[in-house]
Design a protein around this motif. Sequence first.
Motif, PDB file in Angstrom:
ATOM      1  N   VAL A 132       0.593  -1.328   0.113  1.00  0.00           N
ATOM      2  CA  VAL A 132       0.033  -0.010  -0.028  1.00  0.00           C
ATOM      3  C   VAL A 132       0.742   1.532   0.033  1.00  0.00           C
ATOM      4  CG1 VAL A 132      -1.560   1.147   1.217  1.00  0.00           C
ATOM      5  CG2 VAL A 132      -1.799  -1.108   1.207  1.00  0.00           C
ATOM      6  N   LEU A 133       0.732   2.065  -0.969  1.00  0.00           N
ATOM      7  CA  LEU A 133       1.426   3.328  -1.147  1.00  0.00           C
ATOM      8  C   LEU A 133       0.785   4.549  -1.087  1.00  0.00           C
ATOM      9  CD1 LEU A 133       4.376   4.861  -1.716  1.00  0.00           C
ATOM     10  CD2 LEU A 133       3.375   4.856  -4.120  1.00  0.00           C
ATOM     11  N   ILE A 134       0.954   5.360  -0.047  1.00  0.00           N
ATOM     12  CA  ILE A 134       0.094   6.537   0.378  1.00  0.00           C
ATOM     13  C   ILE A 134       0.979   7.786  -0.048  1.00  0.00           C
ATOM     14  CG2 ILE A 134      -1.127   8.047   1.991  1.00  0.00           C
ATOM     15  CD1 ILE A 134      -1.230   5.441   3.693  1.00  0.00           C
ATOM     16  N   VAL A 135       0.463   8.500  -1.147  1.00  0.00           N
ATOM     17  CA  VAL A 135       1.232   9.681  -1.595  1.00  0.00           C
ATOM     18  C   VAL A 135       0.437  11.109  -1.275  1.00  0.00           C
ATOM     19  CG1 VAL A 135       2.384   8.444  -3.324  1.00  0.00           C
ATOM     20  CG2 VAL A 135       0.258   9.078  -3.920  1.00  0.00           C
ATOM     21  N   LEU A 159       2.248   1.195 -11.158  1.00  0.00           N
ATOM     22  CA  LEU A 159       2.627   0.770  -9.860  1.00  0.00           C
ATOM     23  C   LEU A 159       1.307  -0.036  -9.592  1.00  0.00           C
ATOM     24  CD1 LEU A 159       4.467   3.084  -7.952  1.00  0.00           C
ATOM     25  CD2 LEU A 159       5.251   0.918  -8.741  1.00  0.00           C
ATOM     26  N   ALA A 160       0.012   0.506  -9.845  1.00  0.00           N
ATOM     27  CA  ALA A 160      -1.201  -0.160  -9.351  1.00  0.00           C
ATOM     28  C   ALA A 160      -1.687  -1.306 -10.421  1.00  0.00           C
ATOM     29  CB  ALA A 160      -2.341   0.971  -9.512  1.00  0.00           C
ATOM     30  N   ASN A 161      -1.186  -1.209 -11.559  1.00  0.00           N
ATOM     31  CA  ASN A 161      -1.382  -2.268 -12.452  1.00  0.00           C
ATOM     32  C   ASN A 161      -0.389  -3.587 -12.072  1.00  0.00           C
ATOM     33  OD1 ASN A 161      -3.137  -0.741 -14.114  1.00  0.00           O
ATOM     34  ND2 ASN A 161      -1.335  -0.144 -15.736  1.00  0.00           N
ATOM     35  N   GLU A 162       0.678  -3.017 -11.510  1.00  0.00           N
ATOM     36  CA  GLU A 162       1.592  -4.209 -10.897  1.00  0.00           C
ATOM     37  C   GLU A 162       0.953  -4.599  -9.850  1.00  0.00           C
ATOM     38  OE1 GLU A 162       5.255  -2.313 -10.598  1.00  0.00           O
ATOM     39  OE2 GLU A 162       5.538  -2.158 -12.778  1.00  0.00           O
ATOM     40  N   GLY A 163      -0.177  -4.475  -9.009  1.00  0.00           N
ATOM     41  CA  GLY A 163      -0.860  -5.027  -8.072  1.00  0.00           C
ATOM     42  C   GLY A 163      -0.727  -4.315  -6.519  1.00  0.00           C
ATOM     43  N   MET A 164       0.039  -3.125  -6.527  1.00  0.00           N
ATOM     44  CA  MET A 164      -0.009  -2.295  -5.671  1.00  0.00           C
ATOM     45  C   MET A 164      -1.227  -1.596  -5.246  1.00  0.00           C
ATOM     46  SD  MET A 164       2.979   0.632  -4.655  1.00  0.00           S
ATOM     47  CE  MET A 164       4.091  -0.437  -5.087  1.00  0.00           C
ATOM     48  N   ALA A 165      -1.756  -1.238  -3.964  1.00  0.00           N
ATOM     49  CA  ALA A 165      -2.831  -0.456  -3.905  1.00  0.00           C
ATOM     50  C   ALA A 165      -2.198   1.056  -3.500  1.00  0.00           C
ATOM     51  CB  ALA A 165      -3.806  -0.912  -2.704  1.00  0.00           C
ATOM     52  N   ILE A 166      -3.028   2.130  -4.013  1.00  0.00           N
ATOM     53  CA  ILE A 166      -2.481   3.341  -3.876  1.00  0.00           C
ATOM     54  C   ILE A 166      -3.379   4.510  -3.599  1.00  0.00           C
ATOM     55  CG2 ILE A 166      -1.459   5.362  -5.223  1.00  0.00           C
ATOM     56  CD1 ILE A 166      -0.083   3.483  -6.755  1.00  0.00           C
ATOM     57  N   VAL A 167      -3.099   5.245  -2.243  1.00  0.00           N
ATOM     58  CA  VAL A 167      -3.835   6.331  -1.963  1.00  0.00           C
ATOM     59  C   VAL A 167      -3.315   7.512  -2.414  1.00  0.00           C
ATOM     60  CG1 VAL A 167      -4.980   7.333   0.077  1.00  0.00           C
ATOM     61  CG2 VAL A 167      -4.845   5.180   0.020  1.00  0.00           C
TER      62      VAL A 167
END
Length: 497
Positions: A420-423, A445-453
């Motif tokens: 999970v990446l929060i920016v 990064l999301a396409n690679e499976g990461m969850a992003i806020v």
Amino acid sequence: MAIEISELIKSYGGFRALNGVNIDIQRGEIHSLVGQNGAGKSTLLGILSGRTAPSEGSVRIFGSELHYGDPRSSRKLGVATIYQELTIAPNLSALENVFLGQLLSVNGFISRKRMTKRYMELCAIMGVNISPLQRAGNMSIADQQMLEIMRGLQLNASILILDEPTASLAPPERKSLLKTIKTLQAGGITIIYVSHHLDEVLELSDSVTILRNGEKIVSQPRAYWTKDKLVSSMLGAEVAEEIVRVTQETQHEDTPPGPELLRATGVSVPGAIEDIAITLHAGEIVGIGGLVGSGRTTLVRALAGLEPKSTGTLWIEGKQVKWPREPGYPMSLGIALAPEDRKHQGLVLGMSCEDNINMVNFGQVKKLGFYRKAKAGHIADGLSKRFGLTRPIQTLCRNLSGGNQQKVLLAKVCNLRPKVLIVDEPTRGIDIGVKVEVLKILRQLANEGMAIVIISSELEEVIAVSNRVLVLSKGRLVKELSQRSEISVDHILQATF
């Protein structure tokens, strides 16, 4: 003529930050300086404000040549600079901040009455209503910005330099500041305006100068410019076409989200946010919309373990875990935060880019207790290139522009390889070319499976990359926009008010 810049050159060793720049700025106009990071804007502002001496050339203010490298000389000639990173003293009152270093007196004694009277006059000039007794640290960024401008006016400034003044402001606050700038111009003050927000440049400016690679490309009146012309002049025609292409690629397809990576309920911080719920799935980007002060940053800080008084319930990949109250624990769970305040919370400015990038994950660059310099350099070099850093990785972070500091911060948190990446404000202070690249990287990064806020005052950016948007107002979750047709600036703002 307010400012005459003639054949200005500034060299750092063999590198020319400015190369033969000539600019004339008329008295009483709003003159915008536009260019990518590294174009020479910061160097030029440094010379005008007296912080930096040129290698060659001259600058005249109302006909008088500057005493180079002397900030007091610039101030005496009527130049006041409001920097992107504010210089407010948080523990002093609003009044004390405005008169910092320039106290008013009567018969040799400090006169609070005289300062209060002048303070109220400055508020009237700017059309604001800020209590002189209010503690500056408790004020919004927008009001702190107003104090900075009032301090400049108290210096009897006739030229006001504004460096990215709206970078951290929400749309309503931005609109209010732009109105204030027009009011100041009507009072006869010359404005030099530096911004990556091209719509603002077109709205405000009487004239625009484009800088690229340390050289002036063109200066023209506002009537000449369109947004496409600004982008083409800033980046060059080929790069501008690439930006259009990348922007179109950033508009994502509505694909089903992956498995749940994080779920938090009942998230509360006393006096800031109350009973907020958020769920994140692999492969999705969730935007947080709301005004400055709505609780956006407090929410993500709570998830990252930076709010010790926060409460809530947290699940990671379906398993309930203890609520984080210190930052190391969420990092071990795969949660990483790129904070809004890069200088004080995100980077160690006295360390190099390489060391900043690697300091969050020393385990991958040590062997038998020894630091592997070559491996660390390889990792930092790869990440810095991915995020478009334009300076060597050995450069101290304090010597980077704001945009390059932001790139190092993004590289640093991505070195954790988080789930999970929060920016928080990921493109603040970044030029338009790199801004789109950063948004594209977040999507990748999301396409690679990461969850992003993502939190951004640029709501268009939130809309461009988000699968869902959570709207906060006064510390509460007031709306979730989950349909593509719902996600728009209008819907976000309507839910906010």
